[in-house]
Design a protein around this motif. Structure first.
Motif, PDB file in Angstrom:
ATOM      1  N   LEU A 164      45.509  43.546  75.911  1.00 35.87           N
ATOM      2  CA  LEU A 164      45.941  43.984  75.981  1.00 35.87           C
ATOM      3  C   LEU A 164      44.876  45.298  74.949  1.00 35.87           C
ATOM      4  O   LEU A 164      43.475  45.984  74.911  1.00 35.87           O
ATOM      5  CB  LEU A 164      46.257  46.165  76.916  1.00 35.87           C
ATOM      6  CG  LEU A 164      47.662  45.615  77.472  1.00 35.87           C
ATOM      7  CD1 LEU A 164      48.497  46.519  77.780  1.00 35.87           C
ATOM      8  CD2 LEU A 164      45.555  46.080  78.812  1.00 35.87           C
ATOM      9  N   ALA A 165      44.973  45.164  73.507  1.00 32.97           N
ATOM     10  CA  ALA A 165      43.798  44.621  72.495  1.00 32.97           C
ATOM     11  C   ALA A 165      43.249  44.582  72.357  1.00 32.97           C
ATOM     12  O   ALA A 165      42.157  45.175  71.619  1.00 32.97           O
ATOM     13  CB  ALA A 165      45.681  44.573  71.459  1.00 32.97           C
ATOM     14  N   ASN A 166      42.977  43.094  73.023  1.00 30.75           N
ATOM     15  CA  ASN A 166      41.743  42.688  72.160  1.00 30.75           C
ATOM     16  C   ASN A 166      40.437  43.170  73.649  1.00 30.75           C
ATOM     17  O   ASN A 166      39.515  43.570  73.501  1.00 30.75           O
ATOM     18  CB  ASN A 166      41.951  40.938  73.340  1.00 30.75           C
ATOM     19  CG  ASN A 166      42.579  40.232  72.313  1.00 30.75           C
ATOM     20  OD1 ASN A 166      42.914  40.450  71.071  1.00 30.75           O
ATOM     21  ND2 ASN A 166      43.501  39.012  72.190  1.00 30.75           N
ATOM     22  N   ALA A 167      41.017  43.961  74.474  1.00 29.91           N
ATOM     23  CA  ALA A 167      40.019  44.270  75.710  1.00 29.91           C
ATOM     24  C   ALA A 167      39.962  45.910  75.536  1.00 29.91           C
ATOM     25  O   ALA A 167      38.977  46.920  76.116  1.00 29.91           O
ATOM     26  CB  ALA A 167      40.627  44.522  77.197  1.00 29.91           C
TER      27      ALA A 167
ATOM     28  N   PRO B 125      55.950  48.173  82.372  1.00 32.60           N
ATOM     29  CA  PRO B 125      56.173  48.213  80.991  1.00 32.60           C
ATOM     30  C   PRO B 125      54.580  48.128  80.472  1.00 32.60           C
ATOM     31  O   PRO B 125      54.223  48.374  79.466  1.00 32.60           O
ATOM     32  CB  PRO B 125      56.981  46.685  80.622  1.00 32.60           C
ATOM     33  CG  PRO B 125      57.901  46.082  81.628  1.00 32.60           C
ATOM     34  CD  PRO B 125      57.155  47.099  82.836  1.00 32.60           C
ATOM     35  N   VAL B 126      54.184  47.831  81.413  1.00 33.07           N
ATOM     36  CA  VAL B 126      52.188  48.003  81.541  1.00 33.07           C
ATOM     37  C   VAL B 126      52.297  49.340  81.015  1.00 33.07           C
ATOM     38  O   VAL B 126      51.102  49.706  80.153  1.00 33.07           O
ATOM     39  CB  VAL B 126      51.894  46.790  82.522  1.00 33.07           C
ATOM     40  CG1 VAL B 126      50.045  46.957  82.663  1.00 33.07           C
ATOM     41  CG2 VAL B 126      51.969  45.847  82.356  1.00 33.07           C
ATOM     42  N   PHE B 127      52.406  50.150  82.208  1.00 34.71           N
ATOM     43  CA  PHE B 127      52.256  51.100  81.879  1.00 34.71           C
ATOM     44  C   PHE B 127      53.332  51.690  80.512  1.00 34.71           C
ATOM     45  O   PHE B 127      52.446  52.625  80.254  1.00 34.71           O
ATOM     46  CB  PHE B 127      52.915  52.824  83.166  1.00 34.71           C
ATOM     47  CG  PHE B 127      52.735  52.158  84.497  1.00 34.71           C
ATOM     48  CD1 PHE B 127      51.532  51.248  84.830  1.00 34.71           C
ATOM     49  CD2 PHE B 127      53.448  51.922  85.403  1.00 34.71           C
ATOM     50  CE1 PHE B 127      50.842  51.571  86.020  1.00 34.71           C
ATOM     51  CE2 PHE B 127      53.537  51.313  86.913  1.00 34.71           C
ATOM     52  CZ  PHE B 127      52.051  51.224  86.394  1.00 34.71           C
ATOM     53  N   LYS B 128      53.632  51.560  80.466  1.00 33.82           N
ATOM     54  CA  LYS B 128      54.107  52.305  78.996  1.00 33.82           C
ATOM     55  C   LYS B 128      52.994  51.874  77.490  1.00 33.82           C
ATOM     56  O   LYS B 128      53.120  52.442  76.648  1.00 33.82           O
ATOM     57  CB  LYS B 128      55.475  50.843  78.282  1.00 33.82           C
ATOM     58  CG  LYS B 128      55.628  51.867  77.203  1.00 33.82           C
ATOM     59  CD  LYS B 128      56.770  53.399  77.727  1.00 33.82           C
ATOM     60  CE  LYS B 128      56.874  53.850  76.312  1.00 33.82           C
ATOM     61  NZ  LYS B 128      57.000  55.608  76.246  1.00 33.82           N
ATOM     62  N   MET B 129      52.916  49.886  77.649  1.00 28.00           N
ATOM     63  CA  MET B 129      52.157  49.816  76.990  1.00 28.00           C
ATOM     64  C   MET B 129      50.243  50.759  76.908  1.00 28.00           C
ATOM     65  O   MET B 129      49.622  50.768  75.696  1.00 28.00           O
ATOM     66  CB  MET B 129      51.296  48.017  77.427  1.00 28.00           C
ATOM     67  CG  MET B 129      53.066  47.679  76.239  1.00 28.00           C
ATOM     68  SD  MET B 129      52.109  45.871  76.307  1.00 28.00           S
ATOM     69  CE  MET B 129      51.908  45.178  77.946  1.00 28.00           C
ATOM     70  N   MET B 130      49.756  50.672  78.358  1.00 26.48           N
ATOM     71  CA  MET B 130      49.047  51.630  77.885  1.00 26.48           C
ATOM     72  C   MET B 130      48.871  52.920  77.838  1.00 26.48           C
ATOM     73  O   MET B 130      48.372  53.079  77.006  1.00 26.48           O
ATOM     74  CB  MET B 130      48.455  51.374  79.321  1.00 26.48           C
ATOM     75  CG  MET B 130      47.849  50.228  80.185  1.00 26.48           C
ATOM     76  SD  MET B 130      47.388  50.249  81.758  1.00 26.48           S
ATOM     77  CE  MET B 130      45.716  51.257  82.223  1.00 26.48           C
ATOM     78  N   GLU B 131      50.121  53.714  78.009  1.00 29.78           N
ATOM     79  CA  GLU B 131      50.051  55.301  77.280  1.00 29.78           C
ATOM     80  C   GLU B 131      50.381  54.796  75.989  1.00 29.78           C
ATOM     81  O   GLU B 131      49.520  56.180  75.180  1.00 29.78           O
ATOM     82  CB  GLU B 131      51.453  54.556  78.144  1.00 29.78           C
ATOM     83  CG  GLU B 131      51.929  56.462  77.663  1.00 29.78           C
ATOM     84  CD  GLU B 131      52.996  57.840  77.640  1.00 29.78           C
ATOM     85  OE1 GLU B 131      53.513  58.774  78.329  1.00 29.78           O
ATOM     86  OE2 GLU B 131      54.563  56.542  77.524  1.00 29.78           O
ATOM     87  N   GLU B 132      51.058  53.901  75.300  1.00 33.52           N
ATOM     88  CA  GLU B 132      50.711  53.979  73.851  1.00 33.52           C
ATOM     89  C   GLU B 132      49.606  53.628  72.935  1.00 33.52           C
ATOM     90  O   GLU B 132      48.915  54.136  72.750  1.00 33.52           O
ATOM     91  CB  GLU B 132      51.987  52.849  73.153  1.00 33.52           C
ATOM     92  CG  GLU B 132      52.918  53.435  73.318  1.00 33.52           C
ATOM     93  CD  GLU B 132      54.225  52.280  73.323  1.00 33.52           C
ATOM     94  OE1 GLU B 132      54.303  51.167  73.337  1.00 33.52           O
ATOM     95  OE2 GLU B 132      55.848  52.290  73.488  1.00 33.52           O
TER      96      GLU B 132
ATOM     97  N   GLU C  81      46.361  54.429  74.799  1.00 33.50           N
ATOM     98  CA  GLU C  81      46.250  55.233  75.072  1.00 33.50           C
ATOM     99  C   GLU C  81      44.331  54.638  75.610  1.00 33.50           C
ATOM    100  O   GLU C  81      43.183  55.130  75.974  1.00 33.50           O
ATOM    101  CB  GLU C  81      45.117  56.362  73.942  1.00 33.50           C
ATOM    102  CG  GLU C  81      45.914  57.144  73.134  1.00 33.50           C
ATOM    103  CD  GLU C  81      45.218  57.527  72.276  1.00 33.50           C
ATOM    104  OE1 GLU C  81      44.108  57.459  71.435  1.00 33.50           O
ATOM    105  OE2 GLU C  81      45.779  58.736  71.355  1.00 33.50           O
ATOM    106  N   ILE C  82      45.289  53.802  77.145  1.00 33.16           N
ATOM    107  CA  ILE C  82      44.779  53.570  78.331  1.00 33.16           C
ATOM    108  C   ILE C  82      44.690  53.524  79.366  1.00 33.16           C
ATOM    109  O   ILE C  82      45.879  53.866  79.940  1.00 33.16           O
ATOM    110  CB  ILE C  82      44.667  52.135  77.716  1.00 33.16           C
ATOM    111  CG1 ILE C  82      44.030  50.815  76.657  1.00 33.16           C
ATOM    112  CG2 ILE C  82      43.578  51.214  79.372  1.00 33.16           C
ATOM    113  CD1 ILE C  82      44.795  49.574  76.560  1.00 33.16           C
ATOM    114  N   PRO C  83      43.016  54.629  79.728  1.00 36.66           N
ATOM    115  CA  PRO C  83      43.054  54.971  80.959  1.00 36.66           C
ATOM    116  C   PRO C  83      43.612  54.550  82.767  1.00 36.66           C
ATOM    117  O   PRO C  83      43.486  52.937  82.475  1.00 36.66           O
ATOM    118  CB  PRO C  83      42.571  55.817  81.630  1.00 36.66           C
ATOM    119  CG  PRO C  83      41.866  55.892  79.593  1.00 36.66           C
ATOM    120  CD  PRO C  83      42.201  54.217  79.554  1.00 36.66           C
TER     121      PRO C  83
END
Length: 338
Positions: A85-88, A118-125, A127-129
């Motif tokens: 997620l960080a890379n993308a 867990p993916v939703f949590k990472m996206m929230e942190e 700031e990925i919609p």
């Protein structure tokens, strides 16, 4: 003198461009009038890693024929790692969640919302919609309504996660917009105009069949009023979904309505009919820029109240695609692009 309106950088916040020869045919038909669009990732195989995303974006840009156009890319939802997620993140506008099997090319989608928290949590942190095709596998008229409980759950449990309810079709979904601060939505052209009766009330019209299917008149009315008033959390997303003629006019009709070439002119006609032309800029661009924080290329698109006959089909690259309103005369047309 004919009535005119100049729109600044129109945006389509939900678009299918497919790939290969179909992409080559349909991409210029959006890139000509729109300044940007959110590109759906449900190819075969899906766009589910950064390399695929960048390669797909390159193919889209290569098909734009010189038009000023930004493809806002998405990834297909799966169990991503934090590093992925960080890379993308800087290369995409969000991640698109499909319930498994809910629509075209969604077999690799999510089977249980709570299993991917867990993916939703990472996206929230980060700031990925999150963009969501919101349907269950229940009775076809109730699938969106049944999914609203999942939106309640996601919006409440992840209050900083920005969630887009894609292509909403019901009055209940419109009401959801005011229930949670982190919810917003897109709505298509066809769902502002048609009901299920237009699709299957007489002879079946395969070129109006899409998922989610068109609903009842009261649903259309709620969607239309929200669009006409330019509800600040509602954005235009065409869900323009091209399929070859043989896939539409066949047993097992493919789901999707192709509206890209006529969407801007038809929306101008619709808003003019209801004396709401002043709100079209917000619905077609302003709200999306605010909700997503995007800055599209500068493009001025002038629409004029003059007749325009929609082609019977768009052909090229051995593809043949029938649009909504094929062969019909619209009251407005795009007259100038700067």
């Amino acid at each position: 003198m004919a009535k005119q309106l100049t729109l600044q950088s129109p945006l389509d916040m939900h678009l299918h461009l497919r790939d290969g020869d179909m992409l080559k045919l349909v991409t210029p038909l959006t890139a000509e009038g729109f300044a940007g669009a959110v590109i759906m990732p449900n190819l075969v195989p899906p766009v589910d890693n950064l390399d695929k995303l960048l390669e797909y974006k390159e193919r889209i840009l290569g098909a734009c024929e010189g038009h000023k156009f930004d493809p806002f890319m998405t990834l297909f939802f799966r169990q991503y790692t934090e590093q992925e997620l960080a890379n993308a993140k800087d290369h995409m506008i969000g991640i698109k969640l499909y319930p498994a099997g809910a629509t075209t090319n969604s077999e690799a989608g999510v089977k249980a919302i709570d299993a991917v928290e867990p993916v939703f949590k990472m996206m929230e942190e980060m700031e990925i919609p999150l963009l969501v095709h919101g349907e269950t596998h229940g009775f076809v008229m109730d699938r969106e309504k049944e999914f609203l409980a999942s939106y309640d759950y996601l919006a409440s449990k992840f209050p900083k996660l920005k969630i887009t309810m894609e292509h909403i079709t019901t009055a209940d979904a419109v009401a959801m917009l005011d229930r949670h601060e982190n919810l917003r939505a897109t709505v298509t052209l066809q769902h502002l105009i048609i009901t299920l009766d237009d699709v299957a009330g007489g002879l079946l019209n395969p070129h109006l069949f899409c998922k989610p299917i068109a609903k009842r008149p009261e649903d259309r009315e709620a969607l239309l009023q929200a669009a006409l008033e330019a509800h600040p959390k509602l954005m235009f997303g065409s869900d323009s979904a091209p399929h070859p003629l043989e896939k539409k006019e066949s047993c097992g009709c493919a789901a999707g309505v192709f509206t890209a070439p006529l969407a801007i002119a038809r929306l101008a006609q619709l808003f003019d009919k209801h004396e709401k032309l002043d709100n079209l800029q917000a619905f077609l661009s302003g709200n999306a820029q605010t909700q997503y924080g995007v800055t599209p290329p500068k493009k001025l698109v002038t629409v004029t109240k003059e007749p325009f006959t929609v082609p019977e089909a768009y052909t090229g690259f051995q593809q043949h695609v029938v649009p909504m309103h094929a062969g019909e005369e619209l009251e407005w047309r795009i007259s100038q692009i700067d």
